[in-house]
Design a protein around this motif. Structure first.
Motif, mmCIF file in Angstrom:
data_model
loop_
_atom_site.group_PDB
_atom_site.id
_atom_site.type_symbol
_atom_site.label_atom_id
_atom_site.label_comp_id
_atom_site.label_asym_id
_atom_site.label_seq_id
_atom_site.Cartn_x
_atom_site.Cartn_y
_atom_site.Cartn_z
ATOM 1 N N TYR A 1 0.835 -1.203 0.000
ATOM 2 C CA TYR A 1 0.000 0.000 0.000
ATOM 3 C C TYR A 1 0.874 1.258 0.000
ATOM 4 C CZ TYR A 1 -3.536 3.372 1.601
ATOM 5 O OH TYR A 1 -4.373 4.457 1.727
ATOM 6 N N SER A 2 1.925 1.252 0.803
ATOM 7 C CA SER A 2 2.844 2.397 0.859
ATOM 8 C C SER A 2 3.521 2.620 -0.486
ATOM 9 C CB SER A 2 3.906 2.173 1.938
ATOM 10 O OG SER A 2 3.324 2.098 3.216
ATOM 11 N N LYS B 1 0.954 4.105 -2.957
ATOM 12 C CA LYS B 1 0.689 5.523 -2.703
ATOM 13 C C LYS B 1 1.809 6.392 -3.280
ATOM 14 C CE LYS B 1 -2.228 7.019 -0.274
ATOM 15 N NZ LYS B 1 -3.587 7.540 -0.577
ATOM 16 N N SER C 1 1.715 6.206 -7.247
ATOM 17 C CA SER C 1 0.503 6.787 -7.833
ATOM 18 C C SER C 1 0.526 8.312 -7.862
ATOM 19 C CB SER C 1 -0.743 6.306 -7.077
ATOM 20 O OG SER C 1 -0.737 6.750 -5.739
ATOM 21 N N GLU C 2 1.438 8.926 -7.090
ATOM 22 C CA GLU C 2 1.533 10.386 -7.091
ATOM 23 C C GLU C 2 1.941 10.927 -8.458
ATOM 24 O OE1 GLU C 2 4.137 11.575 -3.986
ATOM 25 O OE2 GLU C 2 2.803 10.942 -2.360
ATOM 26 N N ASP D 1 -7.566 1.451 -1.701
ATOM 27 C CA ASP D 1 -7.487 2.479 -0.669
ATOM 28 C C ASP D 1 -8.637 2.349 0.325
ATOM 29 O OD1 ASP D 1 -6.104 4.968 0.232
ATOM 30 O OD2 ASP D 1 -8.060 5.843 -0.139
#
Length: 241
Positions: free
Chosen positions: A188-189, A192, A195-196, A212
């Motif tokens: 997940y980290s 994130k 995906s920025e 999410d």
């Protein structure tokens, strides 16, 4: 987690994701890419110029139409490219379509014409002397080559990002099925972070939104994977909006 709080949280996430726009993403990303290629090209053509002189030339180029012109060049390339590759409505479905549209839409030709126009304006308004203007005009291919190279690198990076995202999604889902929250948290980290800088492709954005939602629901539920039927139905309903 209370159902009302869950609903509010997911609706906020949906609103944020719905604001994502492919054209504005390309305007911003390719705008920076073209700017970087322009900078490299000018420095190569004027190696003896001081930093302040280079900055002054670029500032004048942007002030006399390059900034707005780049945006229009990108928009025109997107619209023309979409028609050429047969996308008449809706968004791009993948990075390859984005790249093909930009190339087919004539982004380099658009920028080339724009550069000539702006350079002419600078010379007429006394913002640049004839010698420098001729150097930049005659060396325009060097600038265009750097712009083209940077655009290619940008799309290559996006393709790498998507491959990485798909890999991390797969591992997250495996951890989810194994009820391994630590494994989920690790992926997940990474998702994130990647995906920025990710181009907004609907299929991937939708999947990231689902992850999410589920991830934070389980996390806020004390890492308990036993979700109520009402919670599952709400997640499915809101993520499909």
């Amino acid at each position: 987690m209370e159902i009302n709080n869950l609903k509010n949280e997911i609706e906020i996430n949906n609103e944020l994701n719905n604001e994502i726009n492919q054209k504005s993403f390309l305007e911003t990303t390719l705008g920076k890419t073209i700017n970087a290629g322009l900078d490299i090209g000018i420095r190569a053509l004027l190696p003896d110029f001081l930093e302040d002189q280079i900055i002054n030339i670029k500032d004048n180029l942007f002030e006399y139409g390059l900034k707005d012109g780049i945006k229009k060049s990108i928009d025109d390339a997107i619209d023309t490219g979409k028609s050429i590759i047969g996308i008449f409505t809706g968004n791009f479905e993948n990075i390859n379509q984005m790249q093909e549209a930009i190339q087919s839409g004539g982004i380099l030709d658009n920028f080339s014409s724009l550069f000539d126009t702006v350079l002419n304006r600078l010379e007429k308004n006394g913002k640049i002397n004839n010698t420098v203007s001729n150097i930049l005009y005659k060396g325009k291919d060097i600038i265009l080559n750097n712009v083209e190279k940077n655009i290619q690198q940008t799309f290559n990076k996006q393709l790498d990002n998507f491959n990485n995202v798909e890999n991390h999604i797969s591992i997250w889902e495996e951890s989810f099925n194994n009820k391994d929250f630590d494994g989920m948290e690790k992926e997940y980290s990474k998702l994130k972070e990647i995906s920025e800088d990710l181009a907004p492709i609907e299929k991937i954005i939708s999947k990231l939104k689902e992850i999410d939602t589920l991830h934070n629901l389980i996390k806020n539920n004390g890492k308990n994977f036993e979700l109520s039927q009402q919670e599952v139905e709400l997640v499915n309903k809101l993520n499909n909006n």
